[in-house]
Design a protein around this motif. Sequence first.
Motif, short mmCIF file in Angstrom:
data_model
loop_
_atom_site.label_atom_id
_atom_site.label_comp_id
_atom_site.label_asym_id
_atom_site.label_seq_id
_atom_site.Cartn_x
_atom_site.Cartn_y
_atom_site.Cartn_z
N ASP A 1 -113.07 -38.63 -22.84
CA ASP A 1 -112.48 -38.67 -21.50
C ASP A 1 -112.90 -37.43 -20.72
OD1 ASP A 1 -111.00 -39.12 -19.23
OD2 ASP A 1 -109.15 -39.64 -20.32
N GLU A 2 -113.86 -37.58 -19.81
CA GLU A 2 -114.36 -36.51 -18.93
C GLU A 2 -114.67 -35.21 -19.68
OE1 GLU A 2 -113.16 -36.15 -14.91
OE2 GLU A 2 -111.74 -37.82 -15.04
N SER A 43 -108.52 -42.93 -17.63
CA SER A 43 -107.77 -42.47 -18.82
C SER A 43 -106.85 -43.57 -19.33
CB SER A 43 -106.97 -41.21 -18.50
OG SER A 43 -107.82 -40.15 -18.16
N GLN A 70 -108.79 -36.28 -22.42
CA GLN A 70 -108.98 -35.44 -21.23
C GLN A 70 -108.13 -34.17 -21.41
OE1 GLN A 70 -107.90 -37.43 -17.57
NE2 GLN A 70 -109.17 -36.06 -16.36
MG LIG Z 1 -108.21 -39.27 -16.43
#
Ligand SMILES: [Mg+2]
Length: 231
Positions: free
Chosen positions: A157-158, A41, A83
């Motif tokens: 992000d993810e 991140s 995220q």
């Molecule tokens: Mg992260």
Amino acid sequence: MLTVDNINLHYGAAQALRGVSITAPMGRITCVLGRNGVGKSSLLRAITGQQAVSAGAIAFNGATLNGLAPYARAKHGIGYVPQGREIFPLLTVKENLETGFAPLGRKEKFIPDDIFALFPVLNSMLSRRGGDLSGGQQQQLAIGRAMVTRPKILVLDEPTEGIQPSIIKDIGRAIRYLRDSTGMAILLVEQYLDFCRELADHVYIMDRGEIVHEGAAETLDTAEARRHLTV
Ligand SMILES: [Mg+2]
Ligand SMILES: Nc1ncnc2c1ncn2[C@@H]1O[C@H](COP(=O)(O)OP(=O)(O)OP(=O)(O)O)[C@@H](O)[C@H]1O
């Protein structure tokens, strides 16, 4: 192409990124894999301008991004899906999508149809509050909102974190569609190895603030990847 060249990033005295270099070419899906806390991140926050780097250079299609505010980077075509999604819980789905209008010119301030083609659920919930959506629906909304800004690179992000398999499939399909239909660059941060291998063209592995491995997705050394992904 996005070029990240030898960046360092610090939080106070703690160093989160050490000499990180990656590229994300147009029309390609580039994935950065790594377990919790390795700096994934932080890398995306450096690219999107949420966090200043202490050394190194970041450029997109020839323009230097260092020192630019997140808003200015969005104008350069950097779209960001953070995220945890960070949608606005009290705004409706439609209003959440419209927050993506900020970097756009007057004639571009509309919601492109392909967002609803990719994520029909958003169309059927336009007047529902963002906070009342399920986690998977919120993730689709966050991707839709980034698409509203007409990005030239989408940074995610993810996106699979805490999401059920059927929606992970929809998200994978959307990412592929964006690469193939618009030729945009996609930079995807993940811990989910199989999702990354199926989708990515090129893979980087991060560990403790550094890139420790990279290669084409087809030739990725999965044993090596698993070794860096398990604690
Ligand atoms: Mg992260
Ligand atoms: N705002 C902050 N202030 C201080 N330290 C931070 C801050 N944000 C992150 N860190 C630290 O920097 C390191 C990298 O964090 P980062 O969030 O980039 O990791 P990550 O790979 O995204 O992890 P995860 O998979 O859990 O999201 C960690 O040690 C974390 O504790």
